[in-house]
Every structure is written in structure tokens, then in C-alpha cells.
Design a protein around this motif. Structure first.
Motif, PDB file in Angstrom:
ATOM      1  N   ASP A 118      49.811  46.587  34.775  1.00 54.01           N
ATOM      2  CA  ASP A 118      48.433  46.168  34.503  1.00 54.01           C
ATOM      3  C   ASP A 118      48.009  45.081  35.489  1.00 54.01           C
ATOM      4  O   ASP A 118      46.881  45.082  36.001  1.00 54.01           O
ATOM      5  N   THR A 119      48.919  44.157  35.775  1.00 54.60           N
ATOM      6  CA  THR A 119      48.609  43.093  36.729  1.00 54.60           C
ATOM      7  C   THR A 119      48.439  43.652  38.138  1.00 54.60           C
ATOM      8  O   THR A 119      47.535  43.235  38.880  1.00 54.60           O
ATOM      9  N   ALA A 120      49.285  44.604  38.527  1.00 56.13           N
ATOM     10  CA  ALA A 120      49.166  45.214  39.857  1.00 56.13           C
ATOM     11  C   ALA A 120      47.825  45.926  40.008  1.00 56.13           C
ATOM     12  O   ALA A 120      47.154  45.812  41.051  1.00 56.13           O
ATOM     13  N   PHE A 121      47.410  46.656  38.970  1.00 52.48           N
ATOM     14  CA  PHE A 121      46.118  47.342  39.034  1.00 52.48           C
ATOM     15  C   PHE A 121      44.974  46.330  39.099  1.00 52.48           C
ATOM     16  O   PHE A 121      43.988  46.537  39.810  1.00 52.48           O
ATOM     17  N   THR A 122      45.113  45.230  38.363  1.00 47.51           N
ATOM     18  CA  THR A 122      44.084  44.190  38.403  1.00 47.51           C
ATOM     19  C   THR A 122      43.964  43.587  39.797  1.00 47.51           C
ATOM     20  O   THR A 122      42.857  43.326  40.286  1.00 47.51           O
ATOM     21  N   LEU A 123      45.092  43.377  40.452  1.00 47.47           N
ATOM     22  CA  LEU A 123      45.061  42.835  41.812  1.00 47.47           C
ATOM     23  C   LEU A 123      44.338  43.781  42.766  1.00 47.47           C
ATOM     24  O   LEU A 123      43.588  43.339  43.643  1.00 47.47           O
ATOM     25  N   MET A 124      44.539  45.085  42.586  1.00 46.40           N
ATOM     26  CA  MET A 124      43.837  46.036  43.446  1.00 46.40           C
ATOM     27  C   MET A 124      42.340  46.030  43.136  1.00 46.40           C
ATOM     28  O   MET A 124      41.504  46.155  44.053  1.00 46.40           O
ATOM     29  N   ILE A 125      41.989  45.881  41.868  1.00 45.41           N
ATOM     30  CA  ILE A 125      40.570  45.770  41.513  1.00 45.41           C
ATOM     31  C   ILE A 125      39.968  44.532  42.173  1.00 45.41           C
ATOM     32  O   ILE A 125      38.854  44.571  42.704  1.00 45.41           O
ATOM     33  N   GLU A 126      40.709  43.428  42.162  1.00 50.06           N
ATOM     34  CA  GLU A 126      40.237  42.214  42.831  1.00 50.06           C
ATOM     35  C   GLU A 126      40.034  42.463  44.323  1.00 50.06           C
ATOM     36  O   GLU A 126      39.044  42.005  44.911  1.00 50.06           O
ATOM     37  N   ALA A 127      40.978  43.180  44.936  1.00 48.86           N
ATOM     38  CA  ALA A 127      40.873  43.457  46.371  1.00 48.86           C
ATOM     39  C   ALA A 127      39.668  44.343  46.674  1.00 48.86           C
ATOM     40  O   ALA A 127      38.971  44.143  47.678  1.00 48.86           O
ATOM     41  N   LEU A 128      39.398  45.314  45.812  1.00 47.13           N
ATOM     42  CA  LEU A 128      38.235  46.184  46.001  1.00 47.13           C
ATOM     43  C   LEU A 128      36.933  45.421  45.757  1.00 47.13           C
ATOM     44  O   LEU A 128      35.958  45.571  46.497  1.00 47.13           O
ATOM     45  N   ALA A 129      36.923  44.601  44.709  1.00 47.21           N
ATOM     46  CA  ALA A 129      35.724  43.822  44.401  1.00 47.21           C
ATOM     47  C   ALA A 129      35.451  42.774  45.472  1.00 47.21           C
ATOM     48  O   ALA A 129      34.304  42.345  45.651  1.00 47.21           O
ATOM     49  N   GLY A 130      36.491  42.364  46.184  1.00 50.80           N
ATOM     50  CA  GLY A 130      36.325  41.393  47.253  1.00 50.80           C
ATOM     51  C   GLY A 130      36.048  42.014  48.606  1.00 50.80           C
ATOM     52  O   GLY A 130      35.888  41.301  49.600  1.00 50.80           O
ATOM     53  N   GLY A 131      35.994  43.345  48.653  1.00 51.77           N
ATOM     54  CA  GLY A 131      35.709  44.037  49.901  1.00 51.77           C
ATOM     55  C   GLY A 131      34.220  44.186  50.154  1.00 51.77           C
ATOM     56  O   GLY A 131      33.389  43.609  49.453  1.00 51.77           O
ATOM     57  N   LYS A 132      33.882  45.008  51.142  1.00 57.68           N
ATOM     58  CA  LYS A 132      32.498  45.134  51.582  1.00 57.68           C
ATOM     59  C   LYS A 132      31.835  46.436  51.156  1.00 57.68           C
ATOM     60  O   LYS A 132      30.718  46.724  51.598  1.00 57.68           O
ATOM     61  N   VAL A 133      32.503  47.218  50.311  1.00 53.10           N
ATOM     62  CA  VAL A 133      31.906  48.464  49.835  1.00 53.10           C
ATOM     63  C   VAL A 133      31.064  48.134  48.609  1.00 53.10           C
ATOM     64  O   VAL A 133      31.584  47.747  47.564  1.00 53.10           O
ATOM     65  N   GLU A 134      29.770  48.293  48.739  1.00 53.28           N
ATOM     66  CA  GLU A 134      28.831  47.739  47.766  1.00 53.28           C
ATOM     67  C   GLU A 134      29.044  48.251  46.349  1.00 53.28           C
ATOM     68  O   GLU A 134      29.043  47.473  45.387  1.00 53.28           O
ATOM     69  N   VAL A 135      29.235  49.557  46.183  1.00 54.81           N
ATOM     70  CA  VAL A 135      29.353  50.100  44.835  1.00 54.81           C
ATOM     71  C   VAL A 135      30.584  49.549  44.120  1.00 54.81           C
ATOM     72  O   VAL A 135      30.553  49.299  42.909  1.00 54.81           O
ATOM     73  N   LEU A 136      31.660  49.323  44.844  1.00 50.25           N
ATOM     74  CA  LEU A 136      32.870  48.768  44.244  1.00 50.25           C
ATOM     75  C   LEU A 136      32.719  47.273  44.012  1.00 50.25           C
ATOM     76  O   LEU A 136      33.125  46.747  42.975  1.00 50.25           O
TER      77      LEU A 136
END
Length: 255
Positions: A118-136
Motif C-alpha cells: 500500500d505504501t509503495a503504491f502511494t509513493l507512485m501516486i505521489e510521483a504521478l501527482a508530482g509530475g507534469k501530466v495534467e490529468v494525473l
């Protein structure tokens, strides 16, 4: 969030498409698809323990976290429709970790999944939310607020349950899921779609769990980038039938 400015300067709202083309965007979709599949199955596995956990409080937590993760998977499947590029064609297999292939037989497996996966998936969500792809970037931030409770629940049980062996196994699968250095995650980070590299994700996982990474040896030559794992195996048929029977088709990757 920068979307309007990007369009004003003639850039696509999906920055990755402008920099790396269709191949990079398909890699992003593959990663998001794997995250969605794993979140959905994690939610199902949590829910299976809603009347079998050691305490009433843990029963309630299992049900609540299961609903959270199934809801998160629906958001992620919805994001896939917003991303440009080709779809998955006729491939409708689940791209999940082996840890989720079968129902868990012991509470220690629940704790390991809650603490590590669960923590690993959360970290990936953080990485996606911190990226430049607007919808994510815009749709995933709310998930992080809900994931905070998951983290606290898992961390408390990690101190009480005898789950060391299960945690080590889940940690290995989390590292597999992040992928090897120089693979798609690092390429997506270089393109701006993710805010963290593979090594940074692994370092953050150690920090969140407040313990050193266990000894891990992985033969990356057998790593499947689409499924993000080295082992064979598939989700068990009863679980697949249940998901397909209960979920709304518009959120499903199919079966």
C-alpha cells in the motif's frame, strides 16, 4: 496547475507526448494500468478480511480500506481514458503483483500488504501527482489524503504482528514493481511524467517504513515491464469472477 499556461504556449496538456512521443505515453499508460489493477485487487483482498481480522477495529479498517482502494482504482481507470495514445487492444489480463494473485491465508500477509505494498503504491501516486501530466496531477491528489490512514493502520500493526517474513516478501515484490534502474520509471521521470526515480522510490519506501531494505536479489532479465514482475502466475479465477460481476463495466479493464 500550469495546464492553461502550457496550452497558451502551444504545448499539449500531456507534457510527455510533446517530449517523448507515443512510445513514452504508452509506457505511462502501462504503469497507470498496473497501478489501477493492483489497487483494485488490494481493495478486494482487504475486503476479504472484513470479518476475519483479529479485532473488531481491524475488521472495520479492512472494509474501509478496501472501499478506498477500489474507489482509487476507478479513478485511475478513468484517467487512462483521458490519456492520449493507443489503448490496450485485446489484452485484458490483470497486471498485478504475485502477492495479490491468491487470497491471503494469514493476518501477517494482510499486514505486509498494508505496510509495504500500500505504501509503495502511494509513493507512485505521489510521483504521478508530482509530475507534469495534467490529468494525473489534478485527479490523484485526493487519494493521498485517504492513504494517510492506510499508512497509520499498517504501521501500528507492523509493531504488533509477527509479520517479518511476509513483510520481506512483500518488499521484494514492491522493488520488482518499481522496476530496475534505467527502465520505464526512470525514463518517465526524465520526461517529467513522474517526480521520482526508481532509486528515490526505494529510498522513500525505506523512510516511510522506518527500517532498512531487506536483502533483495532479483534477476531483472526475467522482468515483465507490462506486469511489473518476474514470476509467472495469474489472479485466481474466483476473484476475477467476483470483480467482473460486481464492478461497473466502464471502470473495468475487462477479463
Amino acid at each position: 496547475m500550469g495546464g492553461a499556461g502550457d496550452r497558451a504556449q502551444g504545448r499539449a496538456p500531456h507534457a510527455l507526448g510533446a517530449r517523448r512521443g507515443r512510445t513514452g505515453l504508452l509506457s505511462l499508460k502501462t504503469l497507470v494500468r498496473s497501478l489501477a489493477d493492483n489497487k483494485q485487487l488490494l481493495g478486494m483482498r482487504y475486503a476479504e478480511w472484513c470479518t476475519a481480522a483479529p479485532t473488531l477495529e481491524a475488521d472495520i479498517a479492512a472494509a474501509a480500506m478496501g472501499l478506498d482502494d477500489i474507489g482509487h482504482s476507478r479513478v485511475l481507470y478513468g484517467c487512462l481514458k483521458e490519456l492520449d495514445g493507443e489503448g490496450d487492444g485485446e489484452d485484458r489480463s490483470y497486471r498485478n503483483l504475485a502477492f495479490l494473485d491468491r487470497p491471503w491465508r494469514a493476518w501477517s500477509q494482510f499486514v505486509a500488504a498494508n505496510v509495504v505494498l500500500d505504501t509503495a503504491f502511494t509513493l507512485m501516486i505521489e510521483a504521478l501527482a508530482g509530475g507534469k501530466v495534467e490529468v494525473l496531477r489534478t485527479r490523484l491528489r485526493k487519494m493521498l489524503q485517504e492513504e494517510r490512514y492506510h499508512y497509520l493502520h499498517g504501521h501500528s500493526w507492523m509493531k504488533e504482528a509477527d509479520a517479518g517474513k511476509a513483510i520481506a516478501g512483500a518488499w521484494r515484490e514492491a522493488v520488482e514493481w518499481f522496476g530496475p534502474q534505467g527502465s520505464d520509471v526512470d525514463e518517465l521521470q526524465a520526461a517529467g511524467a513522474l517526480s521520482l526515480t526508481v532509486l528515490e522510490l526505494r529510498a522513500r519506501l525505506r523512510e516511510r517504513l522506518d527500517r532498512p531494505e531487506p536483502p533483495i536479489s532479483i534477476d531483472w532479465s526475467g522482468w515483465d515491464q507490462d506486469r511489473r514482475r518476474t514470476s509467472d502466475g495469474r489472479i485466481d479465477q474466483p476473484t476475477l469472477d467476483m470483480i467482473q460481476g460486481l464492478a461497473e463495466r466502464r471502470y473495468m479493464p475487462g477479463g
